[in-house]
Structure formats: C-alpha cells, structure tokens
Design a protein around this motif. Structure first.
Motif, PDB file in Angstrom:
ATOM      1  N   GLN A  72       0.823  -1.209   0.000  1.00  0.00           N
ATOM      2  CA  GLN A  72       0.000   0.000   0.000  1.00  0.00           C
ATOM      3  C   GLN A  72       0.859   1.261   0.000  1.00  0.00           C
ATOM      4  O   GLN A  72       0.553   2.226  -0.697  1.00  0.00           O
ATOM      5  CB  GLN A  72      -0.948  -0.003   1.199  1.00  0.00           C
ATOM      6  N   TYR A  73       1.941   1.261   0.760  1.00  0.00           N
ATOM      7  CA  TYR A  73       2.815   2.435   0.822  1.00  0.00           C
ATOM      8  C   TYR A  73       3.532   2.651  -0.510  1.00  0.00           C
ATOM      9  O   TYR A  73       3.597   3.763  -1.021  1.00  0.00           O
ATOM     10  CB  TYR A  73       3.821   2.285   1.958  1.00  0.00           C
ATOM     11  N   ILE A  74       4.024   1.576  -1.074  1.00  0.00           N
ATOM     12  CA  ILE A  74       4.749   1.667  -2.342  1.00  0.00           C
ATOM     13  C   ILE A  74       3.831   2.141  -3.469  1.00  0.00           C
ATOM     14  O   ILE A  74       4.266   2.842  -4.382  1.00  0.00           O
ATOM     15  CB  ILE A  74       5.430   0.326  -2.671  1.00  0.00           C
ATOM     16  N   ALA A  75       2.563   1.767  -3.399  1.00  0.00           N
ATOM     17  CA  ALA A  75       1.613   2.211  -4.426  1.00  0.00           C
ATOM     18  C   ALA A  75       1.551   3.735  -4.510  1.00  0.00           C
ATOM     19  O   ALA A  75       1.315   4.294  -5.585  1.00  0.00           O
ATOM     20  CB  ALA A  75       0.233   1.640  -4.132  1.00  0.00           C
ATOM     21  N   ASP A  76       1.780   4.400  -3.396  1.00  0.00           N
ATOM     22  CA  ASP A  76       1.737   5.870  -3.354  1.00  0.00           C
ATOM     23  C   ASP A  76       3.118   6.522  -3.449  1.00  0.00           C
ATOM     24  O   ASP A  76       3.220   7.750  -3.427  1.00  0.00           O
ATOM     25  CB  ASP A  76       1.064   6.336  -2.066  1.00  0.00           C
ATOM     26  N   HIS A  77       4.178   5.714  -3.491  1.00  0.00           N
ATOM     27  CA  HIS A  77       5.545   6.231  -3.522  1.00  0.00           C
ATOM     28  C   HIS A  77       6.344   5.478  -4.585  1.00  0.00           C
ATOM     29  O   HIS A  77       7.060   4.517  -4.277  1.00  0.00           O
ATOM     30  CB  HIS A  77       6.202   6.104  -2.146  1.00  0.00           C
ATOM     31  N   ALA A  78       6.217   5.928  -5.820  1.00  0.00           N
ATOM     32  CA  ALA A  78       6.755   5.206  -6.974  1.00  0.00           C
ATOM     33  C   ALA A  78       8.271   5.035  -6.963  1.00  0.00           C
ATOM     34  O   ALA A  78       8.792   4.168  -7.657  1.00  0.00           O
ATOM     35  CB  ALA A  78       6.331   5.912  -8.261  1.00  0.00           C
ATOM     36  N   THR A  79       8.988   5.803  -6.171  1.00  0.00           N
ATOM     37  CA  THR A  79      10.447   5.674  -6.161  1.00  0.00           C
ATOM     38  C   THR A  79      10.925   4.559  -5.235  1.00  0.00           C
ATOM     39  O   THR A  79      12.119   4.253  -5.205  1.00  0.00           O
ATOM     40  CB  THR A  79      11.110   6.994  -5.723  1.00  0.00           C
ATOM     41  N   LEU A  80      10.022   3.936  -4.504  1.00  0.00           N
ATOM     42  CA  LEU A  80      10.387   2.860  -3.576  1.00  0.00           C
ATOM     43  C   LEU A  80      10.127   1.500  -4.194  1.00  0.00           C
ATOM     44  O   LEU A  80       9.276   1.356  -5.074  1.00  0.00           O
ATOM     45  CB  LEU A  80       9.594   2.997  -2.272  1.00  0.00           C
ATOM     46  N   VAL A  81      10.852   0.506  -3.736  1.00  0.00           N
ATOM     47  CA  VAL A  81      10.651  -0.872  -4.185  1.00  0.00           C
ATOM     48  C   VAL A  81      10.656  -1.798  -2.982  1.00  0.00           C
ATOM     49  O   VAL A  81      11.203  -1.477  -1.931  1.00  0.00           O
ATOM     50  CB  VAL A  81      11.749  -1.323  -5.176  1.00  0.00           C
ATOM     51  N   MET A  82      10.052  -2.969  -3.163  1.00  0.00           N
ATOM     52  CA  MET A  82      10.087  -4.003  -2.131  1.00  0.00           C
ATOM     53  C   MET A  82      11.203  -4.983  -2.450  1.00  0.00           C
ATOM     54  O   MET A  82      11.457  -5.278  -3.617  1.00  0.00           O
ATOM     55  CB  MET A  82       8.758  -4.778  -2.095  1.00  0.00           C
ATOM     56  N   ALA A  83      11.833  -5.503  -1.425  1.00  0.00           N
ATOM     57  CA  ALA A  83      12.832  -6.556  -1.614  1.00  0.00           C
ATOM     58  C   ALA A  83      12.139  -7.760  -2.247  1.00  0.00           C
ATOM     59  O   ALA A  83      10.967  -8.015  -1.992  1.00  0.00           O
ATOM     60  CB  ALA A  83      13.450  -6.930  -0.273  1.00  0.00           C
ATOM     61  N   PRO A  84      12.852  -8.520  -3.068  1.00  0.00           N
ATOM     62  CA  PRO A  84      12.216  -9.634  -3.770  1.00  0.00           C
ATOM     63  C   PRO A  84      11.805 -10.790  -2.858  1.00  0.00           C
ATOM     64  O   PRO A  84      10.921 -11.553  -3.205  1.00  0.00           O
ATOM     65  CB  PRO A  84      13.281 -10.076  -4.776  1.00  0.00           C
ATOM     66  N   ASN A  85      12.422 -10.918  -1.703  1.00  0.00           N
ATOM     67  CA  ASN A  85      12.096 -12.016  -0.791  1.00  0.00           C
ATOM     68  C   ASN A  85      11.462 -11.468   0.476  1.00  0.00           C
ATOM     69  O   ASN A  85      11.897 -10.461   1.019  1.00  0.00           O
ATOM     70  CB  ASN A  85      13.355 -12.804  -0.420  1.00  0.00           C
ATOM     71  N   THR A  86      10.414 -12.158   0.948  1.00  0.00           N
ATOM     72  CA  THR A  86       9.772 -11.749   2.193  1.00  0.00           C
ATOM     73  C   THR A  86      10.388 -12.489   3.366  1.00  0.00           C
ATOM     74  O   THR A  86      11.011 -13.543   3.201  1.00  0.00           O
ATOM     75  CB  THR A  86       8.262 -12.028   2.155  1.00  0.00           C
ATOM     76  N   THR A  87      10.205 -11.946   4.551  1.00  0.00           N
ATOM     77  CA  THR A  87      10.746 -12.569   5.758  1.00  0.00           C
ATOM     78  C   THR A  87       9.911 -13.778   6.175  1.00  0.00           C
ATOM     79  O   THR A  87      10.436 -14.782   6.628  1.00  0.00           O
ATOM     80  CB  THR A  87      10.787 -11.536   6.900  1.00  0.00           C
ATOM     81  N   VAL A  88       8.592 -13.671   6.030  1.00  0.00           N
ATOM     82  CA  VAL A  88       7.683 -14.776   6.348  1.00  0.00           C
ATOM     83  C   VAL A  88       6.726 -14.974   5.181  1.00  0.00           C
ATOM     84  O   VAL A  88       6.478 -14.058   4.406  1.00  0.00           O
ATOM     85  CB  VAL A  88       6.887 -14.521   7.647  1.00  0.00           C
ATOM     86  N   ALA A  89       6.175 -16.161   5.068  1.00  0.00           N
ATOM     87  CA  ALA A  89       5.315 -16.486   3.928  1.00  0.00           C
ATOM     88  C   ALA A  89       3.904 -15.918   4.065  1.00  0.00           C
ATOM     89  O   ALA A  89       3.252 -15.630   3.070  1.00  0.00           O
ATOM     90  CB  ALA A  89       5.243 -17.998   3.758  1.00  0.00           C
ATOM     91  N   GLN A  90       3.389 -15.765   5.270  1.00  0.00           N
ATOM     92  CA  GLN A  90       2.023 -15.307   5.468  1.00  0.00           C
ATOM     93  C   GLN A  90       1.943 -13.788   5.373  1.00  0.00           C
ATOM     94  O   GLN A  90       2.582 -13.092   6.143  1.00  0.00           O
ATOM     95  CB  GLN A  90       1.485 -15.751   6.831  1.00  0.00           C
ATOM     96  N   PRO A  91       1.123 -13.265   4.432  1.00  0.00           N
ATOM     97  CA  PRO A  91       1.069 -11.818   4.243  1.00  0.00           C
ATOM     98  C   PRO A  91       0.114 -11.088   5.187  1.00  0.00           C
ATOM     99  O   PRO A  91       0.058  -9.883   5.177  1.00  0.00           O
ATOM    100  CB  PRO A  91       0.599 -11.682   2.800  1.00  0.00           C
ATOM    101  N   TYR A  92      -0.669 -11.794   5.976  1.00  0.00           N
ATOM    102  CA  TYR A  92      -1.630 -11.138   6.848  1.00  0.00           C
ATOM    103  C   TYR A  92      -1.850 -11.967   8.109  1.00  0.00           C
ATOM    104  O   TYR A  92      -1.593 -13.168   8.126  1.00  0.00           O
ATOM    105  CB  TYR A  92      -2.966 -10.918   6.133  1.00  0.00           C
ATOM    106  N   VAL A  93      -2.308 -11.322   9.146  1.00  0.00           N
ATOM    107  CA  VAL A  93      -2.589 -12.006  10.403  1.00  0.00           C
ATOM    108  C   VAL A  93      -3.858 -11.431  11.026  1.00  0.00           C
ATOM    109  O   VAL A  93      -4.304 -10.353  10.658  1.00  0.00           O
ATOM    110  CB  VAL A  93      -1.434 -11.857  11.427  1.00  0.00           C
ATOM    111  N   ILE A  94      -4.406 -12.166  11.969  1.00  0.00           N
ATOM    112  CA  ILE A  94      -5.501 -11.680  12.799  1.00  0.00           C
ATOM    113  C   ILE A  94      -5.022 -11.803  14.236  1.00  0.00           C
ATOM    114  O   ILE A  94      -4.623 -12.883  14.670  1.00  0.00           O
ATOM    115  CB  ILE A  94      -6.780 -12.509  12.590  1.00  0.00           C
TER     116      ILE A  94
END
Length: 70
Positions: free
Chosen positions: A14-36
């Motif tokens: 969501q943050y990167i969508a509004d900040h085009a000069t930023l990128v995400m690293a290709p690998n995530t730290t954990v596999a699950q993208p969301y939690v409750i």
C-alpha cells in the motif's frame, strides 16, 4: 532519513503504491502476508475465527477479498 524498513507485506504494498520511487525486496521474511490478532486466552474466539476462515477459503470468499483489496 531511513535506508530501509521491515514491515508487513500488505502495508508495504500500500505504501509503495503511493511512492513510486520505492521498491520491495524480492524475498519476504515470512510467507504469510496477513494475520488476525486475538487474545491467546480466548480459545472460543480463536476457534470461531479459524472456522470462519476455513469456510471462506473453501467457498472462495477469502481469495476474492484478497484479490479485491490486497
């Protein structure tokens, strides 16, 4: 100024969508993208949430929500 940040995947996307000069690293730290988050001593609530998520996975509702909003 910050060189990097460790955040959850959804917040990063969501943050990167509004900040085009930023990128995400290709690998995530954990596999699950969301939690409750729930109190670990509320076993009934944990069970009910797990049952609801299982039902939503089974009928495709959970994936539809993820596809639309995340």
């Amino acid at each position: 100024q910050v060189t990097a940040a460790l955040v959850d995947t959804i917040s990063a996307q969501q943050y990167i969508a509004d900040h085009a000069t930023l990128v995400m690293a290709p690998n995530t730290t954990v596999a699950q993208p969301y939690v409750i988050a729930l109190r670990d001593d509320d076993f009934r609530m944990v069970s009910e949430v797990e049952q609801a998520l299982d039902a939503m996975r089974a009928d495709g509702t959970l994936q539809a929500i993820i596809d639309r909003w995340l």
